[in-house]
Design an enzyme around this catalytic site. Sequence first.
Site, PDB file in Angstrom:
ATOM      1  N   HIS A 274      27.640   8.672  18.394  1.00  0.00           N
ATOM      2  CA  HIS A 274      28.484   7.519  18.046  1.00  0.00           C
ATOM      3  C   HIS A 274      28.087   6.892  16.709  1.00  0.00           C
ATOM      4  O   HIS A 274      28.793   6.048  16.184  1.00  0.00           O
ATOM      5  CB  HIS A 274      28.506   6.473  19.175  1.00  0.00           C
ATOM      6  CG  HIS A 274      27.261   5.656  19.314  1.00  0.00           C
ATOM      7  ND1 HIS A 274      27.176   4.564  20.145  1.00  0.00           N
ATOM      8  CD2 HIS A 274      26.036   5.768  18.716  1.00  0.00           C
ATOM      9  CE1 HIS A 274      25.971   4.033  20.049  1.00  0.00           C
ATOM     10  NE2 HIS A 274      25.262   4.750  19.206  1.00  0.00           N
TER      11      HIS A 274
HETATM   12  C1  LIG Z   1      21.376   4.607  18.243  1.00  0.00           C
HETATM   13  S1  LIG Z   1      19.721   5.251  18.108  1.00  0.00           S
HETATM   14  C2  LIG Z   1      19.547   6.025  19.702  1.00  0.00           C
HETATM   15  C3  LIG Z   1      18.098   6.252  20.045  1.00  0.00           C
HETATM   16  C4  LIG Z   1      17.867   6.850  21.463  1.00  0.00           C
HETATM   17  N1  LIG Z   1      18.462   8.175  21.582  1.00  0.00           N
HETATM   18  C5  LIG Z   1      18.359   5.926  22.527  1.00  0.00           C
HETATM   19  O1  LIG Z   1      19.371   6.236  23.169  1.00  0.00           O
HETATM   20  O2  LIG Z   1      17.747   4.881  22.712  1.00  0.00           O
HETATM   21  C6  LIG Z   1      19.952   6.630  17.000  1.00  0.00           C
HETATM   22  C7  LIG Z   1      18.655   7.328  16.667  1.00  0.00           C
HETATM   23  O3  LIG Z   1      18.918   8.455  15.840  1.00  0.00           O
HETATM   24  C8  LIG Z   1      17.781   8.623  15.013  1.00  0.00           C
HETATM   25  N2  LIG Z   1      18.128   9.500  13.884  1.00  0.00           N
HETATM   26  C9  LIG Z   1      18.854   9.182  12.780  1.00  0.00           C
HETATM   27  N3  LIG Z   1      18.980  10.255  11.977  1.00  0.00           N
HETATM   28  C10 LIG Z   1      18.292  11.271  12.585  1.00  0.00           C
HETATM   29  C11 LIG Z   1      18.072  12.634  12.248  1.00  0.00           C
HETATM   30  N4  LIG Z   1      18.590  13.181  11.125  1.00  0.00           N
HETATM   31  N5  LIG Z   1      17.361  13.410  13.109  1.00  0.00           N
HETATM   32  C12 LIG Z   1      16.857  12.876  14.246  1.00  0.00           C
HETATM   33  N6  LIG Z   1      17.034  11.579  14.631  1.00  0.00           N
HETATM   34  C13 LIG Z   1      17.752  10.791  13.791  1.00  0.00           C
HETATM   35  C14 LIG Z   1      17.421   7.217  14.625  1.00  0.00           C
HETATM   36  O4  LIG Z   1      16.091   7.152  14.207  1.00  0.00           O
HETATM   37  C15 LIG Z   1      17.645   6.486  15.942  1.00  0.00           C
HETATM   38  O5  LIG Z   1      16.449   6.463  16.693  1.00  0.00           O
END
Ligand SMILES: C[S@@+](CC[C@H](N)C(=O)[O-])C[C@H]1O[C@@H](n2cnc3c(N)ncnc32)[C@H](O)[C@@H]1O
Length: 118
Positions: free
Chosen positions: A27
């Site tokens: 999302h």
């Molecule tokens: C909305 S948070 C959701 C975190 C977790 N999955 C949860 O449901 O609580 C989105 C996550 O995606 C991570 N993220 C962003 N870009 C990323 C990438 N290229 N590879 C891995 N993680 C990434 C961010 O650090 C963040 O922790």
Amino acid sequence: MEPMAHDFFTPQPIMGTRAYYLRNILHDWGDEKCLIILLNKAAAMKPWYSKVLVNEFAIFRPRPLCLLGAIERAEKQWRELLTTAGLQIERIWTAEPESQSIIEARLAGPGVDDGEST
Ligand SMILES: C[S@@+](CC[C@H](N)C(=O)[O-])C[C@H]1O[C@@H](n2cnc3c(N)ncnc32)[C@H](O)[C@@H]1O
């Protein structure tokens, strides 16, 4: 489970595992970026065994919610996105109305049922 760092825009390092779980990830991104993430998962998946579990809202509104580049998708949009990534939804699990769902998908196509999926 063993936590490990991984950039989801790069190839999935763990191949052929039972489930790839994405909670509140897709999302945050438009369809083009989501497609990269999902194609990386699909490339690692074992037919008739591996699943992608997308834990997100599958909203029922006719128009999607969109805010600052993020989007909450409707079921139809999830189907289109996952299909484009070569995945097929098997079931959408929703505990109660207005709650998040688990969208369970496998590799699309006839594949080969090698009998190891249970
Ligand atoms: C909305 S948070 C959701 C975190 C977790 N999955 C949860 O449901 O609580 C989105 C996550 O995606 C991570 N993220 C962003 N870009 C990323 C990438 N290229 N590879 C891995 N993680 C990434 C961010 O650090 C963040 O922790």
